[in-house]
Motif scaffolding. Structure first.
Motif, PDB file in Angstrom:
ATOM      1  N   ALA A 176       9.817   4.870   7.999  1.00 32.91           N
ATOM      2  CA  ALA A 176       8.972   5.784   6.976  1.00 32.91           C
ATOM      3  C   ALA A 176       7.943   5.916   8.412  1.00 32.91           C
ATOM      4  O   ALA A 176       7.390   5.005   9.038  1.00 32.91           O
ATOM      5  CB  ALA A 176       8.812   4.960   6.485  1.00 32.91           C
ATOM      6  N   VAL A 177       7.257   6.796   8.246  1.00 30.35           N
ATOM      7  CA  VAL A 177       5.590   7.229   8.464  1.00 30.35           C
ATOM      8  C   VAL A 177       4.793   6.972   7.942  1.00 30.35           C
ATOM      9  O   VAL A 177       4.568   7.617   6.403  1.00 30.35           O
ATOM     10  CB  VAL A 177       5.485   8.921   8.596  1.00 30.35           C
ATOM     11  CG1 VAL A 177       4.143   8.626   9.576  1.00 30.35           C
ATOM     12  CG2 VAL A 177       6.454   9.356   9.969  1.00 30.35           C
ATOM     13  N   ALA A 178       3.544   6.307   7.912  1.00 25.10           N
ATOM     14  CA  ALA A 178       2.652   5.706   7.475  1.00 25.10           C
ATOM     15  C   ALA A 178       1.147   5.358   7.878  1.00 25.10           C
ATOM     16  O   ALA A 178       1.299   5.339   9.575  1.00 25.10           O
ATOM     17  CB  ALA A 178       3.214   4.590   6.792  1.00 25.10           C
ATOM     18  N   GLN A 179      -0.261   5.993   7.084  1.00 23.52           N
ATOM     19  CA  GLN A 179      -1.105   6.059   7.761  1.00 23.52           C
ATOM     20  C   GLN A 179      -1.299   4.615   8.758  1.00 23.52           C
ATOM     21  O   GLN A 179      -1.348   3.321   8.069  1.00 23.52           O
ATOM     22  CB  GLN A 179      -2.260   5.756   6.624  1.00 23.52           C
ATOM     23  CG  GLN A 179      -1.514   7.831   6.384  1.00 23.52           C
ATOM     24  CD  GLN A 179      -3.059   7.758   4.548  1.00 23.52           C
ATOM     25  OE1 GLN A 179      -4.107   6.745   4.287  1.00 23.52           O
ATOM     26  NE2 GLN A 179      -2.782   9.111   3.973  1.00 23.52           N
ATOM     27  N   ALA A 180      -2.177   4.175   9.230  1.00 22.17           N
ATOM     28  CA  ALA A 180      -2.562   2.923   9.885  1.00 22.17           C
ATOM     29  C   ALA A 180      -3.489   3.015   8.527  1.00 22.17           C
ATOM     30  O   ALA A 180      -4.236   3.294   8.316  1.00 22.17           O
ATOM     31  CB  ALA A 180      -3.204   3.129  11.284  1.00 22.17           C
ATOM     32  N   ARG A 181      -3.748   1.496   8.434  1.00 27.18           N
ATOM     33  CA  ARG A 181      -4.001   0.485   7.197  1.00 27.18           C
ATOM     34  C   ARG A 181      -5.110  -0.359   7.932  1.00 27.18           C
ATOM     35  O   ARG A 181      -5.673  -0.162   9.438  1.00 27.18           O
ATOM     36  CB  ARG A 181      -3.722  -0.615   6.816  1.00 27.18           C
ATOM     37  CG  ARG A 181      -2.448  -0.040   5.703  1.00 27.18           C
ATOM     38  CD  ARG A 181      -1.675  -1.277   4.633  1.00 27.18           C
ATOM     39  NE  ARG A 181      -2.976  -1.813   4.179  1.00 27.18           N
ATOM     40  CZ  ARG A 181      -2.692  -2.953   2.746  1.00 27.18           C
ATOM     41  NH1 ARG A 181      -2.303  -3.324   3.114  1.00 27.18           N
ATOM     42  NH2 ARG A 181      -4.163  -3.292   2.482  1.00 27.18           N
ATOM     43  N   ALA A 192       0.479  -0.903   0.139  1.00 31.48           N
ATOM     44  CA  ALA A 192      -0.251   0.199   0.084  1.00 31.48           C
ATOM     45  C   ALA A 192       0.635   1.207   0.403  1.00 31.48           C
ATOM     46  O   ALA A 192       0.924   2.365   1.031  1.00 31.48           O
ATOM     47  CB  ALA A 192      -0.545   0.067   0.448  1.00 31.48           C
ATOM     48  N   ALA A 193       1.393   1.514  -1.241  1.00 28.10           N
ATOM     49  CA  ALA A 193       2.320   2.564  -1.333  1.00 28.10           C
ATOM     50  C   ALA A 193       1.957   4.319  -0.810  1.00 28.10           C
ATOM     51  O   ALA A 193       2.604   4.936  -0.229  1.00 28.10           O
ATOM     52  CB  ALA A 193       3.019   2.793  -2.461  1.00 28.10           C
ATOM     53  N   ASP A 194       0.341   3.752  -1.034  1.00 31.34           N
ATOM     54  CA  ASP A 194      -0.210   5.337  -0.831  1.00 31.34           C
ATOM     55  C   ASP A 194      -0.539   5.708   0.023  1.00 31.34           C
ATOM     56  O   ASP A 194      -0.810   6.917   0.557  1.00 31.34           O
ATOM     57  CB  ASP A 194      -1.366   5.246  -1.448  1.00 31.34           C
ATOM     58  CG  ASP A 194      -2.256   4.592  -1.780  1.00 31.34           C
ATOM     59  OD1 ASP A 194      -2.079   3.218  -1.105  1.00 31.34           O
ATOM     60  OD2 ASP A 194      -3.284   4.357  -1.701  1.00 31.34           O
ATOM     61  N   THR A 195       0.033   4.612   1.295  1.00 33.49           N
ATOM     62  CA  THR A 195      -0.169   5.439   2.784  1.00 33.49           C
ATOM     63  C   THR A 195       1.021   5.868   3.368  1.00 33.49           C
ATOM     64  O   THR A 195       1.232   6.096   4.712  1.00 33.49           O
ATOM     65  CB  THR A 195      -1.161   3.536   3.895  1.00 33.49           C
ATOM     66  OG1 THR A 195       0.323   2.657   3.420  1.00 33.49           O
ATOM     67  CG2 THR A 195      -2.063   3.153   2.688  1.00 33.49           C
ATOM     68  N   ILE A 196       2.080   5.656   2.873  1.00 33.52           N
ATOM     69  CA  ILE A 196       3.584   5.665   3.072  1.00 33.52           C
ATOM     70  C   ILE A 196       3.431   7.764   3.361  1.00 33.52           C
ATOM     71  O   ILE A 196       3.464   8.272   1.641  1.00 33.52           O
ATOM     72  CB  ILE A 196       4.887   5.657   2.226  1.00 33.52           C
ATOM     73  CG1 ILE A 196       4.492   3.830   2.518  1.00 33.52           C
ATOM     74  CG2 ILE A 196       5.922   6.159   3.187  1.00 33.52           C
ATOM     75  CD1 ILE A 196       5.261   3.555   1.960  1.00 33.52           C
TER      76      ILE A 196
END
Length: 282
Positions: A108-113, A54-58
């Motif tokens: 990396a900081v990412a949105q929680a899935r 889920a690249a778009d969440t990074i």
């Protein structure tokens, strides 16, 4: 997992901190600001797994500028091809972002899935799935995030549909779990319930067989039929499954062992049990 080479606290010449990776100009930004809706991914496995799933969440990636090896170059290339900005931070800053975790020079900081987070919804989603997909793992008293991370990684590899644990006396799904799980926690739901015994009754009502792993059981797990709708229950190392939880299981099995050790680490035992289930279900 080995830690990346340590550099001095100051960024390398020609690569100011907070600037785009591989460029000498840019405006420095505050690194790694997170909220309750984000997670930190530390190390190559965790970052690459999220990138591919889920690249778009990074939202941002920080790397240590003195690393010039092929491994970091390949990761940065993948990130930049996905349109993700990669910036630099010195090792001291990365250590702070990682909060004691091994990060190998990349955070990396990412949105929680958003995965399913309640048992009734999960069971409803699995109703129309083939029996080979209806495989759940229940954990009783597993409080170490390193163990949970390893279990989440194993669960993903073994085809477990979800991991269920009580809200109390269980490890939370934190940054340590995310790193150790190496992407497994991005794909396998981790559902925390108020009462594990009641959760066992729910899955039994839905047609699942519930088998507990217990060192004092008489039968070997290798004698059990692990096909069909299945729940395996694993207890904490040492204490094992609590008595009340054990009494709700349809059957108890043990892993045959030789030698002088009394028990296996719970993540190791979970791996053995889950892959025996996978072998039978394949």
């Amino acid at each position: 997992m080995a830690r990346g080479p340590r550099s001095s606290a100051s960024p390398s010449r020609g690569q100011p901190e907070g600037r785009p990776y591989g460029q000498a100009h840019g405006t420095a930004q505050a690194a790694g600001q997170t909220s309750s809706q984000t997670v930190k991914l530390c190390g190559f496995h965790a970052v690459r797994a999220r990138l591919r799933a889920a690249a778009d969440t990074i939202t941002e990636v920080w790397v240590e500028p003195s690393r010039k090896d092929q491994r970091i170059k390949a990761l940065v290339d993948e990130l930049q091809k996905a349109g993700i900005s990669v910036k630099t931070a010195d090792m001291a800053r990365l250590d702070g972002l990682a909060a004691g975790q091994r990060h190998q020079g990349v955070v990396a900081v990412a949105q929680a899935r958003q995965l399913v987070d309640d048992l009734p919804t999960l069971l409803e989603q699995l109703e129309d799935q083939p029996a080979s997909n209806r495989f759940l793992l229940f954990l009783d008293g597993v409080t170490d995030p390193h163990n949970l991370g390893a279990i989440m990684r194993t669960s993903d590899a073994a085809g477990v549909a979800a991991v269920v644990a009580p809200k109390d006396h269980s490890a939370p799904l934190n940054d340590v779990v995310m790193r150790v799980a190496a992407g497994g926690a991005d794909r396998v739901p981790y559902i925390q319930v108020t009462n594990l015994s009641r959760a066992i009754e729910q899955v039994q009502d839905a047609g699942y067989q519930v088998y507990g792993l217990d060192g004092d059981a008489e039968q070997s797990l290798y004698k059990a039929d692990l096909r069909g709708s299945l729940v395996l229950v694993m207890g904490a190392e040492g204490d094992g499954i609590r008595r009340l939880v054990k009494s709700h299981c349809d059957a108890l099995y043990k892993l045959p062992m030789k030698g002088g050790v009394e028990s296996l680490n719970v993540s190791v035992a979970t791996g053995v049990a889950c892959f025996e289930a996978l072998r039978q279900r394949s």
